[in-house]
Scaffold this motif. Structure first.
Motif, PDB file in Angstrom:
ATOM      1  N   LYS A  45      12.934   0.774   3.633  1.00 59.11           N
ATOM      2  CA  LYS A  45      12.558  -0.443   4.284  1.00 59.11           C
ATOM      3  C   LYS A  45      10.308   0.093   3.778  1.00 59.11           C
ATOM      4  N   ILE A  46      10.771   1.174   2.991  1.00 56.60           N
ATOM      5  CA  ILE A  46       9.108   1.228   2.447  1.00 56.60           C
ATOM      6  C   ILE A  46       9.380   0.150   1.344  1.00 56.60           C
ATOM      7  N   PHE A  47      10.194  -0.208   0.438  1.00 58.92           N
ATOM      8  CA  PHE A  47      10.365  -0.482  -0.978  1.00 58.92           C
ATOM      9  C   PHE A  47      10.092  -1.971  -0.466  1.00 58.92           C
ATOM     10  N   ALA A  48      11.594  -2.779   1.165  1.00 65.27           N
ATOM     11  CA  ALA A  48      10.762  -3.476   1.207  1.00 65.27           C
ATOM     12  C   ALA A  48      10.007  -4.136   1.632  1.00 65.27           C
ATOM     13  N   ASN A  49       9.179  -2.957   1.860  1.00 65.11           N
ATOM     14  CA  ASN A  49       7.372  -3.715   2.240  1.00 65.11           C
ATOM     15  C   ASN A  49       6.741  -3.688   1.232  1.00 65.11           C
ATOM     16  N   VAL A  50       6.779  -3.226   0.640  1.00 62.31           N
ATOM     17  CA  VAL A  50       6.225  -3.296  -0.886  1.00 62.31           C
ATOM     18  C   VAL A  50       6.811  -4.706  -0.968  1.00 62.31           C
ATOM     19  N   LEU A  51       7.760  -4.912  -1.376  1.00 55.99           N
ATOM     20  CA  LEU A  51       8.136  -6.469  -1.379  1.00 55.99           C
ATOM     21  C   LEU A  51       7.978  -6.987  -0.928  1.00 55.99           C
ATOM     22  N   SER A  52       7.553  -7.602   0.560  1.00 52.84           N
ATOM     23  CA  SER A  52       7.142  -8.270   1.068  1.00 52.84           C
ATOM     24  C   SER A  52       5.047  -8.527   1.223  1.00 52.84           C
ATOM     25  N   VAL A  53       4.424  -7.150   0.555  1.00 51.52           N
ATOM     26  CA  VAL A  53       3.563  -7.548   0.445  1.00 51.52           C
ATOM     27  C   VAL A  53       2.872  -8.812  -0.697  1.00 51.52           C
TER      28      VAL A  53
END
Length: 525
Positions: A45-53
């Motif tokens: 989820k942290i990885f996906a949040n970074v990609l989202s930003v």
């Protein structure tokens, strides 16, 4: 306002993160490494949040960069008889007019609006305005580096390059204010995803005005273009009053989201998709075939879905013929253009890889196949036998080639005619290679899209696109075509390379389909 903006970001980020995680689960090699409770795991989820930003930041710039490279400067470089600044401003002005009502940011139905205003009952006016002005800020920030870079290269003054993003934003706000005024008068809102035939006609006319006059040696003077652009700043500022004073944003968004609201429900969505598709399918009971087996099935499918499969091809063919005729007319009226256009045709063949990619109907064809044929037949085991799969693949490949080859023949033949009309070439084989290579580009994309459809089968039973690998490959295909577009190479060399690659790819595709498709060509859950 700050609280609304924060909630808006949270909503967008949540469904974007979930989308990223779902896409990762669809990639075979990565799927095995992911935990079973993926959506509860902190690391992914942290990885996906970074990609989202990262995507939120990149999205403000990447579209604008491609816009300038392809639509403004990419085509503008062909008009060397006029001053660069004149062509740059002329094309950009009319494309900005198109963008002001095609990409409003205000009348675009989206999931975040549905979640916020329909499900969470947020204040429609505040939510709409906060997100709208944020999108306008992204327009200004996103355009700024590229109006400076490409504007200065074209000879546009620095002070005007700095003001151009504000002019573009002002025109967008003015168009939005006009649409709201029209809503108050007529009681019916504008939906940029469902434009009328009159809107499409206006777009076609503005595109013609943007590109045709410079080809004939005429364009708006830089002074006039700059005056029109600068007028958009006070118009935009005046429009802020209309945008903020408007009170009925809930009604506007409710109308916009009416279709999306139904689509959020799986059963309703399937029914809507079914109804839309059925309108374009022939119900003529006299349609029949004298063939047998898969040939019989294929012929009935093609005859019944002729409208879906051939309408776009006809329109593309008409446009291609019109453009070729326009170039020939320009050469006839201004003979001094001959040497320049001849040089472009001789060295710009790689550019047409991107054009053939853009006009190819492969995705539309495979989507129609799944929605109206394969999603039912894939429930039968005989349909997935290697020999049957390869046979049907070859039949369908023949049909999609027929659909895509029509505009390819017009473009290839038209380019050969333009080459001849502008002085010709020392090697007569260039004409043959030019036509054949364009046809091979068309055939390659026909093979490519049908192959990845069989190897990945990206749709689920509800006809939704659910394969992250499929989406990744289509993105890589786009990137490769965009890269090749920048190459400049002689017709003979690039044409022969294209033909050889197409032949090799078709052989490899047939082998992969025979060996792998029985396992991969299946229904998704």
């Amino acid at each position: 306002m700050n609280k609304t903006l924060k909630i808006s970001f949270s909503l967008k980020n949540t469904y974007r993160v979930n989308g990223i995680l779902y896409s990762l689960k669809q990639i075979p090699l990565i799927k095995r490494l992911l935990p079973a409770a993926l959506y509860q795991s902190k690391g992914p989820k942290i990885f996906a949040n970074v990609l989202s930003v990262i995507w939120e930041i990149i999205s403000a710039f990447i579209g604008k960069l491609l816009y300038f490279i392809t639509m403004v400067c990419g085509i503008g470089v062909m008009y060397k008889t006029l001053p660069q600044n004149e062509v740059f401003l002329h094309i950009l002005l009319f494309l900005t007019v198109i963008g002001s009502f095609v990409n409003t940011h205000l009348f675009n139905p989206s999931k975040d609006k549905y979640y916020a205003m329909i499900l969470m009952k947020m204040d429609a006016r505040e939510y709409t305005l906060v997100n709208y002005f944020y999108s306008i800020l992204k327009v200004i920030v996103g355009f700024m580096p590229f109006t400076l870079l490409f504007g200065l290269q074209s000879g546009v003054p620095l002070w005007f390059c700095l003001l151009l993003p504000f002019c573009i934003a002002g025109m967008k706000m003015f168009a939005s204010a006009i649409s709201l005024w029209d809503y108050e008068k007529r009681g019916s809102g504008y939906n940029e995803n469902k434009m009328s035939k009159y809107t499409w006609g206006a777009i076609a006319l503005l595109l013609l005005i943007a590109y045709a006059p410079p080809a004939a040696g005429f364009a708006m003077t830089p002074f006039l273009s700059m005056v029109v652009f600068l007028a958009c700043i006070p118009l935009g500022m005046a429009s802020i009053t209309r945008l903020t004073a408007f009170r009925d944003y809930y009604a506007v968004n409710k109308e916009l989201l009416s279709g999306l609201t139904n689509q959020m429900d799986s059963t309703a969505r399937k029914q809507i998709v079914k109804q839309v598709v059925e309108k374009n399918i022939s119900h003529d009971t006299s349609i029949t075939s004298n063939r047998r087996g898969f040939e019989y099935l294929n012929e009935l499918f093609i005859k019944r879905h002729k409208k879906i499969l051939w309408n776009s091809t006809k329109k593309i063919s008409y446009v291609a013929a019109f453009i070729i005729a326009g170039i020939l007319l320009a050469v006839y009226l201004k003979p001094e253009l001959k040497s320049e256009i001849n040089g472009i045709v001789m060295t710009w063949l790689p550019y047409f890889v991107f054009i053939m990619y853009a006009i190819n109907r492969g995705t539309k064809f495979t989507q129609a196949l799944f929605m109206n044929c394969d999603h039912s037949l894939l429930t039968y085991s005989f349909y997935k036998k290697p020999g049957f799969i390869l046979k049907l693949f070859q039949i369908r490949l023949r049909e999609i080639m027929k659909i895509n080859i029509v505009p390819a023949l017009i473009i290839g033949g038209g380019l050969a005619l333009v080459l001849f009309a502008t002085g010709g070439t020392d090697n007569s084989l260039d004409y043959v290679v030019l036509i054949v290579s364009i046809i091979c580009m068309s055939l390659f994309f026909s093979i490519h899209y049908l192959t990845i459809y069989y190897l990945l089968q990206p749709y689920n039973a509800g006809t939704e696109l659910k394969s992250g690998t499929y989406m990744g490959i289509t993105m890589l295909t786009y990137a490769a075509c965009f890269f090749i577009m920048q190459v400049r190479m002689q017709i003979m060399l690039f044409g022969v390379m294209t033909i050889v690659f197409c032949v090799i790819y078709s052989i490899v595709a047939s082998i992969l389909i025979y060996r792998l498709a029985p396992k991969t060509f299946r229904l998704r859950t």
